[in-house]
Scaffold this active site. Structure first.
Site, PDB file in Angstrom:
ATOM      1  N   HIS A  38      52.514 -34.900   8.206  1.00 34.16           N
ATOM      2  CA  HIS A  38      53.493 -35.262   9.229  1.00 34.16           C
ATOM      3  C   HIS A  38      54.328 -36.463   8.789  1.00 34.16           C
ATOM      4  O   HIS A  38      55.552 -36.479   8.945  1.00 34.16           O
ATOM      5  CB  HIS A  38      52.778 -35.582  10.549  1.00 34.16           C
ATOM      6  CG  HIS A  38      52.408 -34.381  11.344  1.00 34.16           C
ATOM      7  ND1 HIS A  38      51.517 -33.421  10.886  1.00 34.16           N
ATOM      8  CD2 HIS A  38      52.807 -33.966  12.589  1.00 34.16           C
ATOM      9  CE1 HIS A  38      51.379 -32.482  11.805  1.00 34.16           C
ATOM     10  NE2 HIS A  38      52.162 -32.778  12.845  1.00 34.16           N
ATOM     11  N   HIS A  55      44.529 -39.095  11.131  1.00 29.48           N
ATOM     12  CA  HIS A  55      44.656 -39.654   9.788  1.00 29.48           C
ATOM     13  C   HIS A  55      44.250 -41.117   9.792  1.00 29.48           C
ATOM     14  O   HIS A  55      44.326 -41.801  10.827  1.00 29.48           O
ATOM     15  CB  HIS A  55      46.099 -39.520   9.273  1.00 29.48           C
ATOM     16  CG  HIS A  55      46.504 -38.117   8.946  1.00 29.48           C
ATOM     17  ND1 HIS A  55      46.092 -37.456   7.817  1.00 29.48           N
ATOM     18  CD2 HIS A  55      47.298 -37.238   9.617  1.00 29.48           C
ATOM     19  CE1 HIS A  55      46.612 -36.240   7.803  1.00 29.48           C
ATOM     20  NE2 HIS A  55      47.337 -36.082   8.882  1.00 29.48           N
TER      21      HIS A  55
END
Length: 330
Positions: free
Chosen positions: A225, A277
């Protein structure tokens, strides 16, 4: 007797002059065409143009092949042709004990559609404006200037997308770093596996029946992303820097560029707050996406390359229609 010699002289020289004129005509017309066995002349310019277009088509096919090769790692990961590396963990590691959050602020579909649509649509509108109002002229084999300009800019942008996502997926599969919510996805705790704190656990204790969730939990490094958002938004910021030349408002272009980068940064930070993450994953994604955008914008795309004004001399004319002094060749 004198009259006979004069007549004889003219009788010998006239055929020679006619033959010389025919030879000069043939040599002069050699550049314009050639003669077949039936005495018909064919122009060589269409043949040269056809050869030129054939070479250009071959180069376009080569570009498509390069685009396909650059996207192979990306599709290999998306089609589950390669499984991620199964990395273990240290017992007591708190970085992988965060809860699993099913909802996402920016899902994959919104990220891909938004990034490509915003950047691609802006580039398309910008190139059409340049062709229509700025007199930009392309020397590509495609007669339509709109198509040729869109092919150059959008093709470079899509190539960067393929390269960036291929690098991202290759890192995810080869590193296999565990996401912060790995234990929650696997439905285990350190107490349930009865491990010694500080010891390395290599055995797979995951109790999650959904294999797709387990594979995704092993692909933390680095953030796709963050890399994709930074590439698309920063590339668009570079495009605005090269194309948006309106000087009516000095702060308009910097403001738009700041908003684009802020969208990319927010996308990466949301992955940290959703426990998808680690911070280093997002930071690495930002760096990779930014470097890819810089590489494509300055070394592959033609947005920062100067366009020349034609001097209307025969040596500068292409096989297409003549250019006016207000047009620019790119």
């Amino acid at each position: 007797m004198q009259k006979f010699n004069s007549t004889g002289t003219h009788g010998n020289t006239l055929p020679r002059d006619a033959e010389l004129q025919l030879r000069l005509a043939d040599s002069a017309g050699a550049g314009d065409g050639k003669e077949n066995g039936r005495g018909k002349h064919f122009l060589s310019q269409p043949e040269e143009e056809s050869s030129f277009c054939t070479k250009r088509r071959m180069l376009v096919c080569l570009d498509l092949i390069c685009l396909f090769v650059a996207s192979i790692p990306f599709f290999a990961c998306e089609l589950k042709a390669v499984t991620p590396y199964k990395r273990g963990f240290f017992c007591g590691d708190t970085s992988i004990t965060y809860p699993y959050v099913p909802s996402e602020a920016i899902p994959d579909s919104l990220l891909i559609a938004g990034g490509i649509a915003i950047t691609g649509l802006t580039i398309a509108l910008g190139e059409c404006y340049r062709v229509r109002f700025r007199g930009v002229y392309s020397q590509a084999f495609v007669r339509n200037c709109y198509v040729s300009c869109l092919y150059k800019e959008l093709g470079s942008f899509l190539f960067g997308c393929c390269v960036g996502q291929s690098l991202t997926n290759m890192a995810k599969l080869s590193v296999g770093r565990l996401r912060p919510n790995f234990l929650s996805v696997c439905n285990i705790t350190y107490a349930s596996i009865n491990c010694t704190p500080g010891s390395y656990v290599s055995q797979d204790y995951c109790k999650q029946p959904n294999g797709k969730m387990v594979e995704e939990a092993r692909k933390s490094f680095f953030s796709g992303h963050a890399s994709f958002a930074m590439y698309t938004m920063l590339y668009l910021a570079f495009y605005l820097q090269a194309r948006l030349s309106w000087r009516g408002a000095r702060l308009l272009r910097p403001l738009v560029q700041f908003l684009l980068v802020m969208i990319a940064v927010y996308t990466g930070l949301s992955r940290i707050s959703e426990y998808r993450h680690h911070p280093t994953d997002v930071l690495t994604g930002f760096i990779q996406g930014g470097l890819t955008a810089y590489w494509v914008a300055f070394y592959i795309s033609s947005m920062f390359k100067p366009c020349a004004r034609p001097d209307l001399s025969p040596t500068s004319m292409s096989l297409e229609s003549p250019l006016s002094s207000q047009q620019t060749v790119c």
